[in-house]
Design a protein around this motif. Sequence first.
Motif, PDB file in Angstrom:
ATOM      1  N   PRO A 197       0.455  -1.587   0.105  1.00  0.00           N
ATOM      2  CA  PRO A 197       0.220   0.304  -0.118  1.00  0.00           C
ATOM      3  C   PRO A 197       0.597   1.411  -0.086  1.00  0.00           C
ATOM      4  CG  PRO A 197      -0.831  -1.913   1.708  1.00  0.00           C
ATOM      5  CD  PRO A 197       0.832  -2.180   1.507  1.00  0.00           C
ATOM      6  N   ILE A 198       2.041   1.233   1.067  1.00  0.00           N
ATOM      7  CA  ILE A 198       2.964   2.401   0.699  1.00  0.00           C
ATOM      8  C   ILE A 198       3.524   3.129  -1.225  1.00  0.00           C
ATOM      9  CG2 ILE A 198       4.422   3.430   1.628  1.00  0.00           C
ATOM     10  CD1 ILE A 198       4.622   0.816   3.917  1.00  0.00           C
ATOM     11  N   LYS A 199       4.060   1.794  -1.227  1.00  0.00           N
ATOM     12  CA  LYS A 199       4.474   1.624  -2.994  1.00  0.00           C
ATOM     13  C   LYS A 199       3.438   1.762  -3.116  1.00  0.00           C
ATOM     14  CE  LYS A 199       6.495  -1.462  -5.969  1.00  0.00           C
ATOM     15  NZ  LYS A 199       6.535  -3.050  -6.380  1.00  0.00           N
ATOM     16  N   ASP A 200       1.667   1.487  -3.836  1.00  0.00           N
ATOM     17  CA  ASP A 200       1.259   2.052  -4.488  1.00  0.00           C
ATOM     18  C   ASP A 200       0.916   3.267  -4.443  1.00  0.00           C
ATOM     19  OD1 ASP A 200       1.081  -0.383  -5.261  1.00  0.00           O
ATOM     20  OD2 ASP A 200      -0.424  -0.970  -4.645  1.00  0.00           O
ATOM     21  N   THR A 201       0.534   3.752  -2.961  1.00  0.00           N
ATOM     22  CA  THR A 201       0.620   5.732  -2.574  1.00  0.00           C
ATOM     23  C   THR A 201       1.844   6.264  -3.231  1.00  0.00           C
ATOM     24  OG1 THR A 201      -0.690   4.861  -0.658  1.00  0.00           O
ATOM     25  CG2 THR A 201      -0.015   7.049  -0.495  1.00  0.00           C
ATOM     26  N   TRP A 202       2.996   5.717  -3.721  1.00  0.00           N
ATOM     27  CA  TRP A 202       4.105   6.614  -3.715  1.00  0.00           C
ATOM     28  C   TRP A 202       3.780   6.909  -4.704  1.00  0.00           C
ATOM     29  CZ3 TRP A 202       8.688   5.890  -6.491  1.00  0.00           C
ATOM     30  CH2 TRP A 202       9.603   6.658  -6.023  1.00  0.00           C
ATOM     31  N   ILE A 203       3.615   5.342  -5.414  1.00  0.00           N
ATOM     32  CA  ILE A 203       3.280   5.758  -7.079  1.00  0.00           C
ATOM     33  C   ILE A 203       2.789   6.469  -7.322  1.00  0.00           C
ATOM     34  CG2 ILE A 203       3.578   4.549  -9.381  1.00  0.00           C
ATOM     35  CD1 ILE A 203       4.995   2.001  -7.521  1.00  0.00           C
TER      36      ILE A 203
END
Length: 423
Positions: A197-203
């Motif tokens: 989820p952190i990765k998705d939000t960051w992207i």
Amino acid sequence: MFRRLHLKLTAYMAMILVVFMFFVATGIYSFTRLVFEDSNKELMETEAIRIYTYRTMSFSGFFMNDGMFLRLGPSVAFMGTQKLDACYVIYDRNMDRVYVEENEKSIADNIQNLAQKAYDEEKDSFVTKKIGHFNYRILTKYFNDTNGKSVVQVYQNTVNEDILWSFLKTVLFVTGISGMAVLLGISYIFTGQAIKPIKDTWIRQKEFVADASHELRTPLTVIQTNLDVVLSDDEGTVEENEMWLSNAYSETRVMAKLIDELLILAKADANQEKLDLSEFSFSEVVENVCQNMEIIAHKKNIEFELMMEDDIKIKADYDKLRRLVVILVDNAVKYTEKGKVTVSLYTDKNKKKIFSVEDTGIGICQKDLDRIFDRFYRADKARHREGGTGLGLSIAKWIADAHRFSLTVESTINVGSKFTLKM
Ligand code: ADP
């Protein structure tokens, strides 16, 4: 970046696991050994006391004489009780060895110093000593009563136990290593899921910033180009340059709309956009918005129909719900070239309030449907249209979600679309 973070997290997890496994394994091993040694010592002590008591009684001619004791050995003392698998050496008050098994003499010689020490220091000892190829557990018990001083030694060959202990060590090591390998695999998967989820939000955030700057740059370039033309025309009047100036002006409106929408989404992301709930007539809101939109629709020669139950009340944030209605009806009119836009509001049989906007416009293909509520997403055909930002539907979706309403879309390319809000 995220791959490194993933590996780092797994490495930290591995370190924690190694330390944990090490403590668990050494804990299990040491505790088992401690309990075993302790209970063994207790057993050996009990045996030493029994031997001593039995010998004392035999000396006093209580039930057998010394000769019988020597012939039968201490085992006779444990008739009827569980006998410990151990050997014995007995010393009398002059430190003369009064009992030792015939084939155990060399061992008795080896541990005689312990007996002497116990006798001299007048205290017991419990040690493990290597004699020849084997380890022996030796309990040396010192006695001093009316019969005088004496020492009883009870000892055991620990070869079988040593095999067991080393087997336990191997088992703990192997299970520890294989358990760790399995746990590492699991932790790799879990940390991957945790950072997803952190990765998705960051992207998404990165895309959002890139798209926002791109979308802001386009109207800015148009404004600059038009103003450059005006500035280069030294002699021209305002009227003569009206076209360029109005181009620039309309782009400032696009920019203002974009900035306004960006602000709403930024606040929504930061959880700063709170709902101001109140009960109001949703029918009135829909009617009011449609009155304005109908004019635009008629200008485009599109039929506009409003089918509505009167006075449907809802509890929601007035401004946000109005914005949602504007977005959906505006899109329907914007993306319809000919045909009809139908807006309806009614209560269904499950007492749900349904607001829908249907059009016979350009429609949305299946590939675009999946992403239609994404920020800045615009279907190919719409890209070339003026004034669109690609943010309207993501704001509408956010408003619906924030109220726990559902916003869905059905569409067929070149046939039309239907957006439905269930409250
Ligand atoms: P835009 O400012 O581009 O209209 P929206 O978020 O409101 O941004 O819409 C996103 C995209 O969804 C549009 O660019 C368009 O491709 C598509 N779309 C929205 N509403 C309709 C509709 N009623 N008919 C066809 N396509 C639509």
